[in-house]
Design an enzyme around this catalytic site. Structure first.
Site, PDB file in Angstrom:
ATOM      1  N   ASP A  13       0.817  -1.226   0.000  1.00  0.00           N
ATOM      2  CA  ASP A  13       0.000   0.000   0.000  1.00  0.00           C
ATOM      3  C   ASP A  13       0.845   1.268   0.000  1.00  0.00           C
ATOM      4  O   ASP A  13       0.437   2.300   0.542  1.00  0.00           O
ATOM      5  CB  ASP A  13      -0.957   0.034   1.222  1.00  0.00           C
ATOM      6  CG  ASP A  13      -1.801  -1.218   1.299  1.00  0.00           C
ATOM      7  OD1 ASP A  13      -2.282  -1.652   0.250  1.00  0.00           O
ATOM      8  OD2 ASP A  13      -1.950  -1.773   2.405  1.00  0.00           O
ATOM      9  N   LYS A  16       2.094   2.188  -5.051  1.00  0.00           N
ATOM     10  CA  LYS A  16       2.830   1.699  -6.238  1.00  0.00           C
ATOM     11  C   LYS A  16       2.027   1.899  -7.520  1.00  0.00           C
ATOM     12  O   LYS A  16       2.577   2.212  -8.569  1.00  0.00           O
ATOM     13  CB  LYS A  16       3.160   0.199  -6.084  1.00  0.00           C
ATOM     14  CG  LYS A  16       4.122  -0.100  -4.949  1.00  0.00           C
ATOM     15  CD  LYS A  16       4.412  -1.580  -4.831  1.00  0.00           C
ATOM     16  CE  LYS A  16       3.244  -2.402  -4.377  1.00  0.00           C
ATOM     17  NZ  LYS A  16       2.782  -2.145  -3.016  1.00  0.00           N
ATOM     18  N   GLY A  40      -4.295  -4.365  -4.545  1.00  0.00           N
ATOM     19  CA  GLY A  40      -5.231  -3.400  -5.102  1.00  0.00           C
ATOM     20  C   GLY A  40      -4.457  -2.156  -5.459  1.00  0.00           C
ATOM     21  O   GLY A  40      -3.945  -1.474  -4.580  1.00  0.00           O
ATOM     22  N   HIS A  41      -4.312  -1.898  -6.744  1.00  0.00           N
ATOM     23  CA  HIS A  41      -3.575  -0.717  -7.189  1.00  0.00           C
ATOM     24  C   HIS A  41      -4.562   0.363  -7.638  1.00  0.00           C
ATOM     25  O   HIS A  41      -5.335   0.141  -8.555  1.00  0.00           O
ATOM     26  CB  HIS A  41      -2.614  -1.084  -8.336  1.00  0.00           C
ATOM     27  CG  HIS A  41      -1.423  -1.860  -7.856  1.00  0.00           C
ATOM     28  ND1 HIS A  41      -0.550  -2.491  -8.696  1.00  0.00           N
ATOM     29  CD2 HIS A  41      -0.948  -2.086  -6.612  1.00  0.00           C
ATOM     30  CE1 HIS A  41       0.404  -3.076  -7.977  1.00  0.00           C
ATOM     31  NE2 HIS A  41       0.173  -2.853  -6.721  1.00  0.00           N
ATOM     32  N   GLN A 223       2.177  -5.949  -3.074  1.00  0.00           N
ATOM     33  CA  GLN A 223       2.523  -6.024  -1.640  1.00  0.00           C
ATOM     34  C   GLN A 223       3.844  -5.265  -1.376  1.00  0.00           C
ATOM     35  O   GLN A 223       4.092  -4.291  -2.047  1.00  0.00           O
ATOM     36  CB  GLN A 223       2.603  -7.481  -1.157  1.00  0.00           C
ATOM     37  CG  GLN A 223       1.230  -8.166  -1.067  1.00  0.00           C
ATOM     38  CD  GLN A 223       0.781  -8.768  -2.381  1.00  0.00           C
ATOM     39  OE1 GLN A 223       1.543  -9.408  -3.061  1.00  0.00           O
ATOM     40  NE2 GLN A 223      -0.468  -8.587  -2.725  1.00  0.00           N
ATOM     41  N   GLY A 301     -11.092  -2.976   2.169  1.00  0.00           N
ATOM     42  CA  GLY A 301     -11.707  -1.848   2.870  1.00  0.00           C
ATOM     43  C   GLY A 301     -11.290  -1.760   4.336  1.00  0.00           C
ATOM     44  O   GLY A 301     -11.760  -0.890   5.067  1.00  0.00           O
ATOM     45  N   ARG A 302     -10.388  -2.636   4.785  1.00  0.00           N
ATOM     46  CA  ARG A 302      -9.983  -2.623   6.198  1.00  0.00           C
ATOM     47  C   ARG A 302      -9.203  -1.354   6.522  1.00  0.00           C
ATOM     48  O   ARG A 302      -8.395  -0.896   5.706  1.00  0.00           O
ATOM     49  CB  ARG A 302      -9.059  -3.824   6.503  1.00  0.00           C
ATOM     50  CG  ARG A 302      -9.760  -5.156   6.449  1.00  0.00           C
ATOM     51  CD  ARG A 302      -8.811  -6.277   6.771  1.00  0.00           C
ATOM     52  NE  ARG A 302      -7.846  -6.537   5.703  1.00  0.00           N
ATOM     53  CZ  ARG A 302      -6.888  -7.458   5.765  1.00  0.00           C
ATOM     54  NH1 ARG A 302      -6.753  -8.189   6.851  1.00  0.00           N
ATOM     55  NH2 ARG A 302      -6.077  -7.655   4.755  1.00  0.00           N
ATOM     56  N   LYS A 330       2.759  10.168  -0.867  1.00  0.00           N
ATOM     57  CA  LYS A 330       1.879  10.691   0.204  1.00  0.00           C
ATOM     58  C   LYS A 330       2.571  11.702   1.115  1.00  0.00           C
ATOM     59  O   LYS A 330       2.276  11.781   2.315  1.00  0.00           O
ATOM     60  CB  LYS A 330       1.290   9.530   0.991  1.00  0.00           C
ATOM     61  CG  LYS A 330       0.376   8.666   0.113  1.00  0.00           C
ATOM     62  CD  LYS A 330      -0.524   7.800   0.931  1.00  0.00           C
ATOM     63  CE  LYS A 330      -1.906   7.770   0.377  1.00  0.00           C
ATOM     64  NZ  LYS A 330      -2.845   6.963   1.160  1.00  0.00           N
TER      65      LYS A 330
HETATM   66  P1  IMP Z   1      -2.645 -12.812   1.808  1.00  0.00           P
HETATM   67  O1  IMP Z   1      -1.706 -12.264   0.797  1.00  0.00           O
HETATM   68  O2  IMP Z   1      -4.102 -12.580   1.469  1.00  0.00           O
HETATM   69  O3  IMP Z   1      -2.359 -14.250   2.135  1.00  0.00           O
HETATM   70  O4  IMP Z   1      -2.426 -12.004   3.178  1.00  0.00           O
HETATM   71  C1  IMP Z   1      -1.219 -12.098   3.932  1.00  0.00           C
HETATM   72  C2  IMP Z   1      -0.839 -10.755   4.546  1.00  0.00           C
HETATM   73  O5  IMP Z   1      -0.466  -9.860   3.509  1.00  0.00           O
HETATM   74  C3  IMP Z   1      -1.973 -10.079   5.316  1.00  0.00           C
HETATM   75  O6  IMP Z   1      -1.413  -9.354   6.398  1.00  0.00           O
HETATM   76  C4  IMP Z   1      -2.538  -9.103   4.302  1.00  0.00           C
HETATM   77  O7  IMP Z   1      -3.182  -8.000   4.925  1.00  0.00           O
HETATM   78  C5  IMP Z   1      -1.281  -8.674   3.594  1.00  0.00           C
HETATM   79  N1  IMP Z   1      -1.512  -8.219   2.218  1.00  0.00           N
HETATM   80  C6  IMP Z   1      -1.773  -8.959   1.128  1.00  0.00           C
HETATM   81  N2  IMP Z   1      -1.902  -8.188   0.042  1.00  0.00           N
HETATM   82  C7  IMP Z   1      -1.696  -6.926   0.443  1.00  0.00           C
HETATM   83  C8  IMP Z   1      -1.660  -5.661  -0.240  1.00  0.00           C
HETATM   84  O8  IMP Z   1      -1.825  -5.550  -1.452  1.00  0.00           O
HETATM   85  N3  IMP Z   1      -1.393  -4.581   0.530  1.00  0.00           N
HETATM   86  C9  IMP Z   1      -1.156  -4.668   1.877  1.00  0.00           C
HETATM   87  N4  IMP Z   1      -1.175  -5.821   2.542  1.00  0.00           N
HETATM   88  C10 IMP Z   1      -1.443  -6.934   1.839  1.00  0.00           C
END
Ligand code: IMP
Length: 432
Positions: A13, A16, A40-41, A223, A301-302, A330
């Site tokens: 986040d 990117k 999510g980009h 990520q 949305g968290r 940012k």
């Molecule tokens: P997973 O990739 O869904 O297995 O989640 C594993 C960890 O990576 C969790 O803490 C997610 O919140 C985090 N995570 C996965 N994708 C993203 C992203 O695009 N941005 C931020 N955190 C992510």
């Protein structure tokens, strides 16, 4: 443009999507190399806002070629929905978007297993995953029982999938989790395979043919470094290599063809999901950053956990990725802040850490050692050049570059394409 890898240098986040969108203008090919629709980009162009999960942001630039590489895990239903979504907004994908036949497929049983593991975590603590089936799909890949995108074109695809659904149903029954209707699942995915077929390709020769024609490649990471399966805060990580090494293994691009590695960092830090986060703020300042920075997940949305910039993390990310230069995003979110803190080291169990400890348990006990910078208390939103930025803001940026030993080449001071400054790397300011 030089062949460039772009990676997140914090916990994801970092913004990117926007930087890739800006750089895609100069690249010929944009290649996604890991992760899946857990990412999510977000890209804002004029009054239009796009949130892409699997399709590289390059798709928003007419004429650019886009690849979903072999290192990505592809939920084909989600991908088709995303393709339909961008096509409805007038963006052509056929002949421009290709999915590697070597990429692994995410099926509904992966999502059921992901949900089950989060409900009943083996290690006692949930990871806080996105529940998109990412971990179980990479698990199947490593266990050599995965189904790949290219298998969808195989005449035996129905039998292959049937066998996998039956085997996973047995596991789900044993876990007292919901199961799948075998024939309904097979029928659904046969139809999905037919729709996806025009996009499936051996993308490795495509990338190499492009390079032979002197075209440039931008490799898009999802990520971030601290969520990398090897280098992140294990086990609170995602299941792929989000670092620059993953750009090679996830695309077929050899390391000696990569010219530049851009690390993206926010001017502060955020994290979603569980796991250690030494500079996390549980006070009004954390709330302020979340509110001003709109720190809510693009995929789930968290609300994101917010904290100060962490130099231990940034230096580590610079090392493991070989970051040649930073994109800092940012910046404007800190405009109203009186005093800005930066974590320079940790203290834990009477010891000072200048380097990131491997253990998440140790990291969870680490207390940040801060250095303070006076806030600039002026809006930076309309700044277009470095000279437009307040002096105190430049001092803060100079400190980040100096203390990480890495220059800043891109600054982002708002969500729009136009709110991006490209800096001269040779200039004395914002250099390492
Ligand atoms: P997973 O990739 O869904 O297995 O989640 C594993 C960890 O990576 C969790 O803490 C997610 O919140 C985090 N995570 C996965 N994708 C993203 C992203 O695009 N941005 C931020 N955190 C992510």
């Amino acid at each position: 443009m030089a062949n460039t890898v772009l990676v997140g240098a914090q916990w994801g986040d970092e913004g990117k999507g926007k930087i890739i969108d800006v750089l895609a203008e100069e690249a010929d090919w944009v290649v996604r190399f890991q992760g899946g629709n857990n990412a999510g980009h977000t890209v804002e162009i004029g009054s239009e806002r796009y949130v892409l999960h699997l399709i590289p942001s390059g798709i928003l630039h007419p004429g650019k070629m886009c690849v979903i590489g072999n290192g990505v895990v592809v939920d084909p239903v989600a991908l088709l929905e995303e393709i339909d979504g961008v096509e409805q907004r007038g963006i052509v994908t056929k002949g421009r978007l290709f999915v590697s036949d070597r990429a692994h497929l995410v099926f509904p049983y992966h999502k059921l297993i992901d949900e089950y593991r989060e409900r009943k975590p083996a290690a006692g603590t949930p990871i806080g995953t996105t529940k998109r089936g990412i971990g179980p799909t990479y698990g199947d890949k490593a266990a050599r029982v995965g189904v790949r995108v290219g298998d969808m074109l195989d005449p035996d695809f129905a039998n292959l999938l049937r066998e996998r659904v039956e085997a996973n149903n047995k596991m789900l029954i044993a876990s007292e989790a919901p199961t799948l209707d075998v024939e309904e699942t097979v029928a659904t995915y046969l139809a999905v395979a037919q729709r996806l077929a025009p996009y499936i390709a051996d993308t490795i020769p495509m990338i190499h043919d492009a390079m032979a024609k002197k075209q440039s490649v931008l490799l898009e990471g999802a990520q971030g470094t601290l969520l990398d399966i090897d280098f992140g805060t294990y086990p609170f990580v995602t299941s792929s290599n989000a670092t620059s090494g993953g750009a090679c293994t996830g695309s077929g691009m050899p390391p000696n063809r990569i010219d530049r590695v851009i690390g993206v960092v926010k001017a502060y830090s955020t994290r979603v999901g569980e796991g250690p986060f030494p500079t996390e703020l549980h006070d009004a300042m954390g709330e302020h950053i979340r509110k001003v920075g709109h720190e809510f997940g693009a995929t789930t949305g968290r609300p994101r956990r917010c904290g100060w910039f962490d130099l231990v993390v940034a230096r580590y990310a610079a090392h493991v990725n070989g970051v040649t230069d930073w994109a800092v995003t940012k910046l404007d979110v800190l405009d109203d802040v009186e005093e800005i803190k930066v974590c320079v080291a940790y203290e834990c169990d009477g010891r000072r850490y200048e380097h990131l400890p491997a253990s998440a348990r140790v990291l969870a006990r680490c207390k940040p050692v801060y250095e303070s910078f006076p806030g600039w208390k002026t809006s930076t939103k309309s700044a277009q050049t470095l000279e437009d930025l307040p002096k105190l803001c430049r001092s803060y940026l100079n400190a980040l570059a100096r203390l990480t030993g890495t220059p800043i080449s891109i600054l982002s001071n708002g969500p729009r394409r136009e709110s991006t400054m490209r800096l001269d790397l040779a200039a004395a300011v914002i250099s390492a």
